[in-house]
Design a protein around this motif. Structure first.
Motif, mmCIF file in Angstrom:
data_model
loop_
_atom_site.group_PDB
_atom_site.id
_atom_site.type_symbol
_atom_site.label_atom_id
_atom_site.label_comp_id
_atom_site.label_asym_id
_atom_site.label_seq_id
_atom_site.Cartn_x
_atom_site.Cartn_y
_atom_site.Cartn_z
ATOM 1 N N GLY A 208 -31.502 6.862 -34.537
ATOM 2 C CA GLY A 208 -30.946 6.506 -33.204
ATOM 3 C C GLY A 208 -32.175 6.472 -32.515
ATOM 4 O O GLY A 208 -32.081 5.067 -31.387
ATOM 5 N N ASP A 209 -33.355 6.815 -32.860
ATOM 6 C CA ASP A 209 -34.761 6.247 -31.941
ATOM 7 C C ASP A 209 -35.142 4.936 -31.946
ATOM 8 O O ASP A 209 -35.943 4.400 -32.709
ATOM 9 C CB ASP A 209 -35.619 7.536 -32.418
ATOM 10 N N PRO A 210 -35.132 4.017 -31.018
ATOM 11 C CA PRO A 210 -35.742 2.493 -30.608
ATOM 12 C C PRO A 210 -37.543 2.900 -30.849
ATOM 13 O O PRO A 210 -37.979 4.121 -30.296
ATOM 14 C CB PRO A 210 -35.505 1.496 -30.027
ATOM 15 N N ALA A 211 -38.409 1.964 -30.999
ATOM 16 C CA ALA A 211 -39.355 2.168 -31.259
ATOM 17 C C ALA A 211 -40.224 2.254 -30.373
ATOM 18 O O ALA A 211 -41.020 3.256 -30.122
ATOM 19 C CB ALA A 211 -40.325 1.226 -31.997
ATOM 20 N N ILE A 212 -39.718 1.296 -29.718
ATOM 21 C CA ILE A 212 -41.066 1.072 -28.100
ATOM 22 C C ILE A 212 -39.976 1.323 -27.031
ATOM 23 O O ILE A 212 -38.543 -0.087 -27.457
ATOM 24 C CB ILE A 212 -41.719 -0.111 -27.891
ATOM 25 N N LEU A 213 -40.041 1.643 -25.872
ATOM 26 C CA LEU A 213 -39.288 1.242 -25.095
ATOM 27 C C LEU A 213 -39.755 1.824 -23.114
ATOM 28 O O LEU A 213 -40.448 2.668 -23.155
ATOM 29 C CB LEU A 213 -37.790 2.621 -24.620
ATOM 30 N N LEU B 294 -28.950 1.909 -22.813
ATOM 31 C CA LEU B 294 -28.717 -0.017 -22.539
ATOM 32 C C LEU B 294 -28.732 -0.773 -23.029
ATOM 33 O O LEU B 294 -28.986 -1.769 -23.503
ATOM 34 C CB LEU B 294 -27.804 0.075 -20.786
ATOM 35 N N PHE B 295 -30.294 -0.337 -23.435
ATOM 36 C CA PHE B 295 -31.594 -1.233 -24.895
ATOM 37 C C PHE B 295 -31.711 -1.341 -25.699
ATOM 38 O O PHE B 295 -32.707 -0.708 -26.405
ATOM 39 C CB PHE B 295 -31.951 -1.226 -23.248
ATOM 40 N N ASP B 296 -30.520 -1.249 -26.769
ATOM 41 C CA ASP B 296 -30.783 -0.774 -27.719
ATOM 42 C C ASP B 296 -31.413 -1.670 -28.737
ATOM 43 O O ASP B 296 -32.004 -1.391 -30.123
ATOM 44 C CB ASP B 296 -29.534 0.016 -28.805
ATOM 45 N N ASP B 297 -31.484 -2.994 -28.900
ATOM 46 C CA ASP B 297 -31.888 -4.130 -28.966
ATOM 47 C C ASP B 297 -32.568 -4.870 -28.288
ATOM 48 O O ASP B 297 -32.463 -6.366 -27.936
ATOM 49 C CB ASP B 297 -31.310 -4.510 -30.068
ATOM 50 N N PRO B 298 -33.910 -4.355 -27.536
ATOM 51 C CA PRO B 298 -34.421 -5.049 -26.482
ATOM 52 C C PRO B 298 -35.236 -6.646 -27.207
ATOM 53 O O PRO B 298 -35.979 -6.547 -28.398
ATOM 54 C CB PRO B 298 -35.670 -4.077 -25.837
ATOM 55 N N GLU C 299 -32.360 -8.278 -19.488
ATOM 56 C CA GLU C 299 -32.246 -8.284 -20.674
ATOM 57 C C GLU C 299 -30.837 -8.022 -20.796
ATOM 58 O O GLU C 299 -30.376 -7.125 -19.880
ATOM 59 C CB GLU C 299 -33.405 -6.535 -20.964
ATOM 60 N N ARG C 300 -30.388 -8.480 -22.384
ATOM 61 C CA ARG C 300 -28.810 -8.034 -23.142
ATOM 62 C C ARG C 300 -28.706 -6.270 -22.972
ATOM 63 O O ARG C 300 -29.457 -5.884 -23.367
ATOM 64 C CB ARG C 300 -28.730 -8.852 -23.946
ATOM 65 N N ILE C 301 -27.195 -6.135 -22.009
ATOM 66 C CA ILE C 301 -26.733 -5.186 -22.989
ATOM 67 C C ILE C 301 -26.583 -4.680 -23.719
ATOM 68 O O ILE C 301 -26.096 -5.074 -24.426
ATOM 69 C CB ILE C 301 -25.359 -4.265 -21.638
ATOM 70 N N VAL C 302 -26.846 -3.433 -24.658
ATOM 71 C CA VAL C 302 -26.952 -3.171 -26.068
ATOM 72 C C VAL C 302 -26.266 -1.589 -25.806
ATOM 73 O O VAL C 302 -27.871 -0.958 -26.389
ATOM 74 C CB VAL C 302 -27.436 -3.537 -27.294
ATOM 75 N N PRO C 303 -26.099 -0.626 -25.732
ATOM 76 C CA PRO C 303 -25.399 0.637 -25.742
ATOM 77 C C PRO C 303 -25.960 0.999 -27.031
ATOM 78 O O PRO C 303 -25.630 0.463 -27.818
ATOM 79 C CB PRO C 303 -24.370 0.592 -25.107
ATOM 80 N N GLY C 304 -26.771 1.623 -26.840
ATOM 81 C CA GLY C 304 -27.117 2.578 -27.962
ATOM 82 C C GLY C 304 -26.669 4.037 -28.975
ATOM 83 O O GLY C 304 -26.669 4.354 -29.820
ATOM 84 N N SER C 305 -25.343 4.399 -28.130
ATOM 85 C CA SER C 305 -24.666 5.069 -28.100
ATOM 86 C C SER C 305 -23.636 5.920 -27.066
ATOM 87 O O SER C 305 -23.523 4.622 -26.124
ATOM 88 C CB SER C 305 -25.303 6.634 -28.683
ATOM 89 N N PRO C 306 -22.573 6.194 -27.556
ATOM 90 C CA PRO C 306 -21.228 6.355 -26.960
ATOM 91 C C PRO C 306 -21.902 7.153 -25.092
ATOM 92 O O PRO C 306 -21.210 6.783 -24.568
ATOM 93 C CB PRO C 306 -20.764 7.885 -27.544
ATOM 94 N N TYR C 307 -23.008 7.543 -25.662
ATOM 95 C CA TYR C 307 -23.985 7.994 -24.259
ATOM 96 C C TYR C 307 -24.037 7.194 -23.315
ATOM 97 O O TYR C 307 -23.561 6.445 -22.253
ATOM 98 C CB TYR C 307 -24.407 8.763 -24.251
#
Ligand code: UFG
Length: 329
Positions: free
Chosen positions: A282-287, A120-124, A133-141
């Motif tokens: 689609g891989d974010p650098a850090i989560l 849910l956190f594609d752009d933290p 944190e605002r919700i930015v889904p990273g994929s249809p999943y």
């Protein structure tokens, strides 16, 4: 409590069932075995093979049992697959959850735990990532899980159905008994893939990119032991009578892909061959999760917070089950 666990034969679901059964709860597992394994289901749980797509059989399940709570794991769960097959996710994941919720409402079952996701956190904006944190889904999943969270909001408001949504970061490790662990027909996750190299089942691990803005250039993730994650479900269930809730669920510590490989070398004593590959789309650098709310409100404390312990339990499972659940696959 009488608890229905959908997807209880899968990786995370089966570990939650193990913790529930050991805690003395009565558990019914409902699973279509499309990706799960019958052998993963704890012997004290009742197993019903069935599909959430089939609303009539879901209703029969509720007619035949008196459930007090539902934990919902049955789902398609792969970010990459969801980009190629969006209807499986935005369609089936959502409509299967609706079949389940409709049966719950009709049978007056009012407690629900959702297996949600850090996708849910594609752009933290801040790290660690907390519940603000605002919700930015990273994929249809991720979007499918967010839609289900929103459905739950309305189920609570209209029917008084209490829910907890647990947004997992990187679930990893295996039961300390080594009776169950991770066994996917097509493995995509980092730790099992590394351990398959240690077992000699794969030649090397490909590091997906070493040019990220991180200290060693590889992606950083927050790995959480699957039994610690299971404990959070039990605590969340007990807290539902005090209201619905949403938590981010991780250890609050980040490890790079290279850290994980080095840890696996130390745990296994094997020289694990690596190669540098391209970034995975689609891989974010850090989560990294901010799980302080969960700790503060529910008293959750991870037992396997150290990466070494997480990898060691996974290694014990893979070493003793080189073919996973074997015949059951
Ligand atoms: N990685 C490699 N090589 C591999 C496999 C993975 O370098 O062969 C890297 C990935 O690029 C990533 C890290 O290892 O940086 C972890 O990858 P995983 O595939 O194990 O896990 P993800 O972080 O991609 O995904 C997990 C869950 C998702 C969930 C997501 C949320 O599998 O369901 O965390 O953070 F949505």
């Amino acid at each position: 409590m009488n608890i229905l666990v959908t997807g209880g034969a899968g990786y995370i679901g089966s570990h939650v069932v193990e913790e529930l059964c050991e805690a003395g709860e009565t558990v019914v597992v409902f699973d279509n075995l499309s990706t799960g394994h019958r052998a993963a289901v704890h012997p004290k749980a009742e197993f019903v093979q069935g599909d959430l797509k089939d609303a009539a059989s879901v209703n029969r399940l509720f007619d035949d049992h008196h459930f007090e709570a539902v934990m919902h794991f049955a789902s398609y769960t792969l970010v990459g697959e969801s980009m190629a097959q969006p209807f499986m996710y935005l369609g089936d994941n959502v409509s299967n959850a609706l079949n389940l919720l409709r049966a719950m409402v009709e049978h007056d079952v009012k407690r629900f735990i959702l297996s949600s996701t850090a996708n849910l956190f594609d752009d933290p904006q801040r790290m660690p990532i907390d519940e603000q944190e605002r919700i930015v889904p990273g994929s249809p999943y991720g979007e499918s899980k967010f839609i289900i969270e929103r459905l739950l909001h309305w189920m609570d408001r209209i029917y008084g159905l209490r829910f907890a949504a647990l947004r997992y970061f990187n679930a990893a490790g295996a039961s300390p008994t080594a009776d169950r662990g991770e066994d996917h027909a097509v493995e995509t996750h980092l730790i099992p893939l590394i351990l398959k190299v240690a077992l000699g089942q794969r030649a090397r691990i490909t590091i997906f990119g070493n040019d990220y803005a991180t200290p060693d250039g590889t992606c950083i993730r927050d790995y959480i032991h699957v039994n610690d994650l299971a404990q959070a479900h039990i605590l969340a269930l007990k807290a539902l009578d005090r209201g619905s809730r949403i938590y981010n669920l991780g250890n609050g510590q980040g490890y790079s892909v290279k850290d994980v490989i080095d840890t696996a070398r130390a745990v296994t004593g094997c020289d694990i061959a690596t190669e540098i590959g391209a970034r995975r789309a689609g891989d974010p650098a850090i989560l990294i999760a901010g799980s302080d709310t969960l700790k503060r409100e529910l008293g959750w404390q991870p037992r396997f917070a150290a990466l070494r312990d997480i990898v060691a339990t996974a290694w014990e499972w893979h070493r003793t089950h080189p073919n996973g659940y074997g015949l059951d696959q």
